[in-house]
Design a protein around this motif. Structure first.
Motif, PDB file in Angstrom:
ATOM      1  N   ARG A 216      47.047  17.348  -1.105  1.00 24.81           N
ATOM      2  CA  ARG A 216      47.758  17.432   0.183  1.00 24.81           C
ATOM      3  C   ARG A 216      47.964  18.888   0.600  1.00 24.81           C
ATOM      4  O   ARG A 216      47.916  19.211   1.778  1.00 24.81           O
ATOM      5  N   LYS A 217      48.173  19.762  -0.374  1.00 23.04           N
ATOM      6  CA  LYS A 217      48.342  21.180  -0.071  1.00 23.04           C
ATOM      7  C   LYS A 217      47.066  21.754   0.546  1.00 23.04           C
ATOM      8  O   LYS A 217      47.110  22.521   1.499  1.00 23.04           O
ATOM      9  N   GLU A 218      45.905  21.357   0.027  1.00 24.90           N
ATOM     10  CA  GLU A 218      44.627  21.819   0.575  1.00 24.90           C
ATOM     11  C   GLU A 218      44.419  21.291   1.998  1.00 24.90           C
ATOM     12  O   GLU A 218      43.952  22.012   2.872  1.00 24.90           O
ATOM     13  N   HIS A 219      44.769  20.019   2.227  1.00 26.15           N
ATOM     14  CA  HIS A 219      44.668  19.457   3.584  1.00 26.15           C
ATOM     15  C   HIS A 219      45.575  20.233   4.541  1.00 26.15           C
ATOM     16  O   HIS A 219      45.183  20.541   5.666  1.00 26.15           O
ATOM     17  N   LEU A 220      46.772  20.541   4.095  1.00 26.55           N
ATOM     18  CA  LEU A 220      47.722  21.276   4.923  1.00 26.55           C
ATOM     19  C   LEU A 220      47.199  22.669   5.259  1.00 26.55           C
ATOM     20  O   LEU A 220      47.286  23.119   6.405  1.00 26.55           O
TER      21      LEU A 220
END
Length: 86
Positions: free
Chosen positions: A37-41
């Motif tokens: 999710r951090k990478e998507h963000l």
């Protein structure tokens, strides 16, 4: 750093030498957002705010704080990074 933390480090140094005070796995605050999710963000934040329906092409502090909460359910806090919203 508190007096207690300093004492803990000193005790670990006495017991284990130079490796004693080093951070060990599992210590400290655990992340409230997965790496995925951090990478998507990160990818989302590199795009224009207009892409996500905001009426501006310019990023602002309040906008950068609002988007992760709206899209991912996390609150961006100045000193703690990303933490799950309540």
């Amino acid at each position: 750093m508190t007096h207690r933390q300093t004492g803990n480090w000193a005790n670990r140094f006495d017991a284990e030498g130079l490796d004693g005070p080093r951070m060990k796995p599992g210590r400290g605050r655990h992340p409230c957002i997965t790496e995925e999710r951090k990478e998507h963000l990160k990818k989302d934040l590199s795009k224009s705010p207009e892409t996500f329906g905001y009426n501006t092409a310019t990023r602002s502090g309040p906008l950068l704080q609002k988007y992760p909460e709206t899209a991912y359910g996390v609150v961006l806090q100045a000193f703690h990074g990303l933490c799950a919203s309540a």
